[in-house]
Design an enzyme around this catalytic site. Structure first.
Site, PDB file in Angstrom:
ATOM      1  N   ASP A   1     -38.124 -11.314  14.743  1.00 10.34           N
ATOM      2  CA  ASP A   1     -38.038 -12.744  14.431  1.00 10.34           C
ATOM      3  C   ASP A   1     -39.382 -13.373  14.770  1.00 10.34           C
ATOM      4  OD1 ASP A   1     -38.059 -13.082  17.157  1.00 10.34           O
ATOM      5  OD2 ASP A   1     -35.977 -13.736  17.319  1.00 10.34           O
TER       6      ASP A   1
ATOM      7  N   ILE B   1     -49.620  -9.551  15.851  1.00 10.46           N
ATOM      8  CA  ILE B   1     -48.435 -10.415  15.796  1.00 10.46           C
ATOM      9  C   ILE B   1     -48.393 -11.077  14.418  1.00 10.46           C
ATOM     10  CG2 ILE B   1     -47.359 -12.494  16.753  1.00 10.46           C
ATOM     11  CD1 ILE B   1     -48.382 -11.571  19.482  1.00 10.46           C
ATOM     12  N   LEU B   2     -47.253 -10.937  13.745  1.00 10.90           N
ATOM     13  CA  LEU B   2     -47.134 -11.435  12.378  1.00 10.90           C
ATOM     14  C   LEU B   2     -46.661 -12.887  12.385  1.00 10.90           C
ATOM     15  CD1 LEU B   2     -45.616  -8.177  11.040  1.00 10.90           C
ATOM     16  CD2 LEU B   2     -47.717  -9.228  10.155  1.00 10.90           C
TER      17      LEU B   2
ATOM     18  N   ASN C   1     -38.720  -3.562  14.619  1.00 12.13           N
ATOM     19  CA  ASN C   1     -39.838  -3.166  15.477  1.00 12.13           C
ATOM     20  C   ASN C   1     -39.340  -2.181  16.538  1.00 12.13           C
ATOM     21  OD1 ASN C   1     -42.517  -3.388  16.639  1.00 12.13           O
ATOM     22  ND2 ASN C   1     -41.611  -4.650  18.249  1.00 12.13           N
TER      23      ASN C   1
ATOM     24  N   ASP D   1     -40.930  -9.823  20.459  1.00 12.00           N
ATOM     25  CA  ASP D   1     -39.902  -8.902  20.978  1.00 12.00           C
ATOM     26  C   ASP D   1     -38.624  -9.637  21.387  1.00 12.00           C
ATOM     27  OD1 ASP D   1     -41.816  -6.840  20.670  1.00 12.00           O
ATOM     28  OD2 ASP D   1     -42.652  -7.284  22.635  1.00 12.00           O
TER      29      ASP D   1
ATOM     30  N   GLY E   1     -40.404 -14.774  17.398  1.00 14.00           N
ATOM     31  CA  GLY E   1     -40.861 -14.595  18.772  1.00 14.00           C
ATOM     32  C   GLY E   1     -41.495 -13.226  18.972  1.00 14.00           C
TER      33      GLY E   1
ATOM     34  N   HIS F   1     -39.927  -0.963  20.416  1.00 14.64           N
ATOM     35  CA  HIS F   1     -40.548  -1.496  21.633  1.00 14.64           C
ATOM     36  C   HIS F   1     -40.221  -0.578  22.813  1.00 14.64           C
ATOM     37  CE1 HIS F   1     -42.409  -4.493  24.149  1.00 14.64           C
ATOM     38  NE2 HIS F   1     -41.424  -4.306  25.020  1.00 14.64           N
TER      39      HIS F   1
END
Ligand code: GRF
Length: 194
Positions: free
Chosen positions: A140, A91-92, A106, A144, A142, A108
């Site tokens: 963003d 997680i960035l 991303n 996903d 959050g 998913h």
């Protein structure tokens, strides 16, 4: 030429599909670098296509932010128009995401906002739903939660196992990634306004 940096952690099947697509001179984008948080098979795909790679491992950094700052400087050096998280399993933090957003997407393996997080396929099976899917979204802060760009349904046949369903979704998501990059590069799809 529209330039793409791909971040990976694992098998790199999506990266491989994008590298194959971009090796066609008619394709409107090129992969200019592949980064990872660890040694991974995905990096071998990049090397086969003579794309530069970099690895920034979190160990050895005092914080996630300090690690992400170095990862970011590697990405920014390549001046990409787009960054793709293709199976990047870390997680960035905000300092990374905010520097690149909305030029960071991303993949998913669910129909977001259903089944966010690292176990989307398992969670869909456990919920007993009849369909799931593949989603490409802007990253963003959050997990996903960013704006959805493309989404495609995948049916869940009765009795299918988790690995079988993941394989079925990944066939769709590889095509979806290539299509998303093509559409973004040609202006058919826009990141702005998110
Ligand atoms: C994909 O299924 C993607 O949805 C998820 O991680 C997987 C990466 O697969 N975020 P690969 O490394 O591209 O083969």
């Amino acid at each position: 030429m529209f330039s793409v940096v791909v971040l990976v952690s694992g098998a790199g099947s999506n990266l491989k599909a994008l590298l194959e697509a971009t090796s066609n001179p008619m394709f409107p984008a090129q992969v200019v670098g592949v980064g990872s948080d660890k040694a991974s098979i995905a990096l071998e795909h990049a090397e086969q296509f003579r794309v530069p790679t970099f690895v920034v491992e979190p160990s050895g950094f005092s914080s996630t932010e300090a690690w992400a700052k170095v990862l970011l400087s590697n990405v920014e050096y390549l001046k990409p128009d787009l960054v793709v998280l293709a199976g990047f399993m870390k997680i960035l933090p905000a300092n990374f995401v905010n520097a690149l957003s909305p030029r960071i997407i991303n993949l998913h393996p669910s129909l977001l906002p259903e089944f966010r997080g690292a176990h989307a396929v398992r969670d869909a099976l456990a919920a007993g739903v009849k369909k799931t899917g593949a989603t490409i979204h802007i990253v963003d802060e959050g997990v996903d939660t960013g704006k959805i760009l493309l989404q495609q349904e995948v049916e869940i046949p009765a009795g299918i196992s988790e690995p079988e369903l993941l394989t079925k979704i990944q066939v769709v998501e590889r095509q979806q990634l290539v299509e998303a990059v093509r559409m973004l590069a040609s202006g058919e799809l826009e990141l702005a306004g998110s």
